[in-house]
Design a protein around this motif. Structure first.
Motif, PDB file in Angstrom:
ATOM      1  N   PRO A  58      42.559 -68.619  94.838  1.00  0.00           N
ATOM      2  CA  PRO A  58      41.994 -69.486  94.276  1.00  0.00           C
ATOM      3  C   PRO A  58      42.178 -69.495  92.620  1.00  0.00           C
ATOM      4  CG  PRO A  58      40.113 -68.065  94.538  1.00  0.00           C
ATOM      5  CD  PRO A  58      41.314 -67.326  95.068  1.00  0.00           C
ATOM      6  N   SER A  59      42.052 -70.667  91.809  1.00  0.00           N
ATOM      7  CA  SER A  59      42.321 -70.487  90.397  1.00  0.00           C
ATOM      8  C   SER A  59      40.990 -70.075  89.717  1.00  0.00           C
ATOM      9  CB  SER A  59      42.604 -71.922  89.959  1.00  0.00           C
ATOM     10  OG  SER A  59      43.027 -71.970  88.705  1.00  0.00           O
ATOM     11  N   PRO A  60      41.181 -69.136  88.735  1.00  0.00           N
ATOM     12  CA  PRO A  60      42.325 -68.507  88.293  1.00  0.00           C
ATOM     13  C   PRO A  60      43.281 -67.428  88.752  1.00  0.00           C
ATOM     14  CG  PRO A  60      40.620 -67.646  87.019  1.00  0.00           C
ATOM     15  CD  PRO A  60      39.914 -68.549  88.193  1.00  0.00           C
ATOM     16  N   GLY A  61      42.578 -66.958  89.752  1.00  0.00           N
ATOM     17  CA  GLY A  61      42.931 -65.686  90.706  1.00  0.00           C
ATOM     18  C   GLY A  61      42.166 -64.887  91.347  1.00  0.00           C
ATOM     19  N   LEU A  62      42.482 -63.568  91.876  1.00  0.00           N
ATOM     20  CA  LEU A  62      41.653 -62.926  92.843  1.00  0.00           C
ATOM     21  C   LEU A  62      40.731 -61.823  91.815  1.00  0.00           C
ATOM     22  CD1 LEU A  62      44.469 -62.279  95.180  1.00  0.00           C
ATOM     23  CD2 LEU A  62      42.335 -63.673  95.658  1.00  0.00           C
ATOM     24  N   GLY A  92      50.299 -59.294  89.027  1.00  0.00           N
ATOM     25  CA  GLY A  92      50.477 -60.259  87.835  1.00  0.00           C
ATOM     26  C   GLY A  92      49.047 -60.567  87.516  1.00  0.00           C
ATOM     27  N   LEU A  93      48.893 -60.714  86.215  1.00  0.00           N
ATOM     28  CA  LEU A  93      47.463 -61.463  85.655  1.00  0.00           C
ATOM     29  C   LEU A  93      47.632 -62.621  85.376  1.00  0.00           C
ATOM     30  CD1 LEU A  93      46.590 -58.357  83.444  1.00  0.00           C
ATOM     31  CD2 LEU A  93      45.663 -58.701  85.997  1.00  0.00           C
ATOM     32  N   ASN A  94      46.410 -63.587  85.318  1.00  0.00           N
ATOM     33  CA  ASN A  94      46.237 -64.820  84.952  1.00  0.00           C
ATOM     34  C   ASN A  94      45.314 -64.976  83.940  1.00  0.00           C
ATOM     35  OD1 ASN A  94      48.387 -65.847  86.797  1.00  0.00           O
ATOM     36  ND2 ASN A  94      46.860 -66.445  88.241  1.00  0.00           N
ATOM     37  N   ASP A  95      45.158 -65.577  82.738  1.00  0.00           N
ATOM     38  CA  ASP A  95      44.122 -65.823  82.017  1.00  0.00           C
ATOM     39  C   ASP A  95      43.092 -66.786  82.778  1.00  0.00           C
ATOM     40  OD1 ASP A  95      44.928 -68.449  81.432  1.00  0.00           O
ATOM     41  OD2 ASP A  95      45.944 -68.039  79.808  1.00  0.00           O
ATOM     42  N   ASP A  96      42.101 -66.878  81.832  1.00  0.00           N
ATOM     43  CA  ASP A  96      40.998 -67.671  82.689  1.00  0.00           C
ATOM     44  C   ASP A  96      41.279 -69.328  82.882  1.00  0.00           C
ATOM     45  OD1 ASP A  96      40.694 -68.564  80.058  1.00  0.00           O
ATOM     46  OD2 ASP A  96      38.567 -67.923  79.703  1.00  0.00           O
ATOM     47  N   SER A  97      42.425 -69.637  82.519  1.00  0.00           N
ATOM     48  CA  SER A  97      42.986 -71.055  82.841  1.00  0.00           C
ATOM     49  C   SER A  97      43.860 -71.115  83.900  1.00  0.00           C
ATOM     50  CB  SER A  97      43.503 -71.647  81.621  1.00  0.00           C
ATOM     51  OG  SER A  97      44.672 -71.118  81.034  1.00  0.00           O
ATOM     52  N   GLY A  98      44.332 -69.646  84.411  1.00  0.00           N
ATOM     53  CA  GLY A  98      45.264 -69.810  85.565  1.00  0.00           C
ATOM     54  C   GLY A  98      46.531 -69.735  85.053  1.00  0.00           C
ATOM     55  N   LYS A  99      47.001 -69.465  83.667  1.00  0.00           N
ATOM     56  CA  LYS A  99      48.203 -69.349  83.242  1.00  0.00           C
ATOM     57  C   LYS A  99      48.539 -67.912  83.419  1.00  0.00           C
ATOM     58  CE  LYS A  99      48.166 -73.420  80.346  1.00  0.00           C
ATOM     59  NZ  LYS A  99      48.512 -73.906  79.020  1.00  0.00           N
ATOM     60  N   PRO A 100      49.883 -67.218  83.619  1.00  0.00           N
ATOM     61  CA  PRO A 100      50.471 -66.119  83.702  1.00  0.00           C
ATOM     62  C   PRO A 100      50.332 -65.434  82.305  1.00  0.00           C
ATOM     63  CG  PRO A 100      51.799 -67.539  84.608  1.00  0.00           C
ATOM     64  CD  PRO A 100      51.078 -68.297  84.371  1.00  0.00           C
ATOM     65  N   ASP A 163      36.616 -55.961  86.869  1.00  0.00           N
ATOM     66  CA  ASP A 163      35.258 -55.695  86.747  1.00  0.00           C
ATOM     67  C   ASP A 163      34.627 -57.212  86.638  1.00  0.00           C
ATOM     68  OD1 ASP A 163      32.572 -55.342  85.561  1.00  0.00           O
ATOM     69  OD2 ASP A 163      33.481 -52.981  85.167  1.00  0.00           O
ATOM     70  N   LEU A 164      33.652 -57.297  87.338  1.00  0.00           N
ATOM     71  CA  LEU A 164      32.789 -58.421  87.565  1.00  0.00           C
ATOM     72  C   LEU A 164      32.083 -58.890  86.500  1.00  0.00           C
ATOM     73  CD1 LEU A 164      32.048 -59.005  91.319  1.00  0.00           C
ATOM     74  CD2 LEU A 164      33.844 -60.063  90.151  1.00  0.00           C
ATOM     75  N   GLU A 165      31.664 -57.572  85.762  1.00  0.00           N
ATOM     76  CA  GLU A 165      30.748 -57.571  84.413  1.00  0.00           C
ATOM     77  C   GLU A 165      31.457 -57.712  83.147  1.00  0.00           C
ATOM     78  OE1 GLU A 165      27.762 -54.745  84.675  1.00  0.00           O
ATOM     79  OE2 GLU A 165      26.840 -55.575  86.318  1.00  0.00           O
ATOM     80  N   ASP A 166      32.899 -57.460  83.245  1.00  0.00           N
ATOM     81  CA  ASP A 166      33.593 -57.137  82.133  1.00  0.00           C
ATOM     82  C   ASP A 166      35.161 -57.733  82.809  1.00  0.00           C
ATOM     83  OD1 ASP A 166      35.289 -56.728  80.008  1.00  0.00           O
ATOM     84  OD2 ASP A 166      34.849 -54.589  79.771  1.00  0.00           O
ATOM     85  N   PRO A 167      35.480 -58.744  82.829  1.00  0.00           N
ATOM     86  CA  PRO A 167      36.570 -59.616  83.230  1.00  0.00           C
ATOM     87  C   PRO A 167      37.783 -59.050  82.306  1.00  0.00           C
ATOM     88  CG  PRO A 167      35.145 -61.230  82.430  1.00  0.00           C
ATOM     89  CD  PRO A 167      34.359 -60.044  82.385  1.00  0.00           C
ATOM     90  N   GLN A 168      37.799 -58.346  81.313  1.00  0.00           N
ATOM     91  CA  GLN A 168      38.788 -57.625  80.332  1.00  0.00           C
ATOM     92  C   GLN A 168      39.171 -56.368  80.919  1.00  0.00           C
ATOM     93  OE1 GLN A 168      37.010 -59.729  76.730  1.00  0.00           O
ATOM     94  NE2 GLN A 168      38.736 -58.301  76.221  1.00  0.00           N
ATOM     95  N   ASP A 195      43.273 -57.908  76.794  1.00  0.00           N
ATOM     96  CA  ASP A 195      42.486 -58.359  75.594  1.00  0.00           C
ATOM     97  C   ASP A 195      42.027 -59.660  75.656  1.00  0.00           C
ATOM     98  OD1 ASP A 195      44.710 -60.076  75.572  1.00  0.00           O
ATOM     99  OD2 ASP A 195      45.540 -59.132  73.723  1.00  0.00           O
ATOM    100  N   ARG A 196      41.706 -60.297  76.890  1.00  0.00           N
ATOM    101  CA  ARG A 196      41.019 -61.558  77.241  1.00  0.00           C
ATOM    102  C   ARG A 196      40.572 -61.619  78.602  1.00  0.00           C
ATOM    103  NH1 ARG A 196      45.812 -64.878  75.283  1.00  0.00           N
ATOM    104  NH2 ARG A 196      46.031 -63.151  74.034  1.00  0.00           N
ATOM    105  N   LYS A 197      39.811 -62.369  79.158  1.00  0.00           N
ATOM    106  CA  LYS A 197      39.359 -62.501  80.360  1.00  0.00           C
ATOM    107  C   LYS A 197      40.688 -62.841  81.282  1.00  0.00           C
ATOM    108  CE  LYS A 197      34.853 -64.148  79.218  1.00  0.00           C
ATOM    109  NZ  LYS A 197      33.684 -65.197  79.567  1.00  0.00           N
ATOM    110  N   VAL A 198      40.656 -62.136  82.663  1.00  0.00           N
ATOM    111  CA  VAL A 198      41.985 -62.165  83.365  1.00  0.00           C
ATOM    112  C   VAL A 198      41.511 -62.198  84.960  1.00  0.00           C
ATOM    113  CG1 VAL A 198      43.551 -61.099  81.885  1.00  0.00           C
ATOM    114  CG2 VAL A 198      42.323 -59.527  83.435  1.00  0.00           C
TER     115      VAL A 198
END
Length: 287
Positions: A58-62, A92-100, A163-168, A195-198
């Motif tokens: 799903p967006s933004p990812g797993l 791969g990592l996506n940011d919280d908007s789903g962008k790589p 980490d669900l409590e710290d998505p960074q 350095d940001r939510k992923v």
């Protein structure tokens, strides 16, 4: 640039597969009569074999991905001057908007005396490893490594968890699952921070790579045999979803002087396990 970085910058998508349950054997060599190959310059690392995988995401990812793998035979690196073989899956990592945002890898490097090094790394300026190193194959990034107990022929799950409590924060684990009814303890492989939510992307690649001591001959590539299975993820309700895995074949500068086989097992046309066996042409075991 290392072969690992080349794979980081190359996108691979799974190919179409027939809609039936099959187990297909094929040769890996790409030329009809592979021969000993000698290069003018010795290099390391050198890519050998690649796979690709995909998982519904799903967006933004797993929140997590688990990569099952086993190594039946492979070169054990016993000192820093030796060569070894690395078996890894990219993520791969996506940011919280789903962008790589970036990519990395997790994998096994067999060592001597029943041990293996688990490497968990991220490429680029977004990654940090407080318990590791501030580099990725000589470039910007972050890298962790943890020595664990290891046995050839055993099956291991390598897991990455956001980490669900710290998505960074990304944590990695390894577990011996040879006996599914009595799995070994889940061992922590240190953490990466971003350095940001992923969130974790649902598709990427994996590889087998010769690293360490530089080589200039295909005869220096020792035999290795193992398998990669389709990765899986567990959602917040505990439901497990299994993806697919496919071969992308031999690669690297010795791809025409490597011989071997692969067996791809598919369930309803979807790749579930790839068993590979390969070695360099002309290989002779040292006394």
């Amino acid at each position: 640039m290392s072969d690992a970085l080349v794979r980081l910058k190359k996108e691979t998508s799974p190919g179409a597969v027939p809609s039936s349950i099959t187990s297909h054997n094929s040769a890996l060599d790409k030329v009809s009569d592979p021969k000993l190959e000698i290069k003018k310059e010795a290099t390391a690392p050198n890519g050998l074999y690649g796979v690709s995988y995909s998982l519904p995401a799903p967006s933004p990812g797993l929140n997590n991905i688990t990569f099952p793998m086993s190594i039946d035979e492979g070169l054990q690196r016993k000192t820093g001057k030796d060569a070894g073989i690395y078996y890894a899956m990219m993520f791969g990592l996506n940011d919280d908007s789903g962008k790589p945002l970036g990519r990395g890898y997790i994998g096994l490097q067999p060592r001597g005396d029943g041990k293996a090094l688990v490497v968990f790394s991220g490429h680029g300026p977004h990654f940090k490893a407080p318990q590791g190193r501030a580099e990725f194959d000589g470039e910007k990034g972050a890298s962790n490594s943890t020595l664990v107990d290891f046995k050839f022929g055993h099956k291991y799950n390598l897991t990455i968890v956001r980490d669900l409590e710290d998505p960074q924060k990304l944590s990695a684990y390894i577990q011996d699952v040879t006996d599914p009814n009595n799995p070994g303890p889940k061992q922590h492989v240190k953490d990466l921070y971003v350095d940001r939510k992923v969130a974790l992307a649902g598709r990427d690649t994996g590889f087998v790579e010769h690293y360490g001591a530089k080589i200039n001959k295909s005869s220096q590539i020792a035999p290795t045999t193992g398998s990669f299975s389709a990765p899986f993820t567990t959602d917040d309700k505990g439901a497990v979803k299994v993806g697919e895995i496919n071969s992308s074949g031999l690669y690297g500068r010795y791809k025409n002087s490597i011989v071997g086989t692969q067996q791809i097992t598919k369930d309803s046309g979807v790749g579930k396990e790839i068993h590979f066996s390969l070695k360099g042409v002309g290989y002779e075991k040292k006394a």
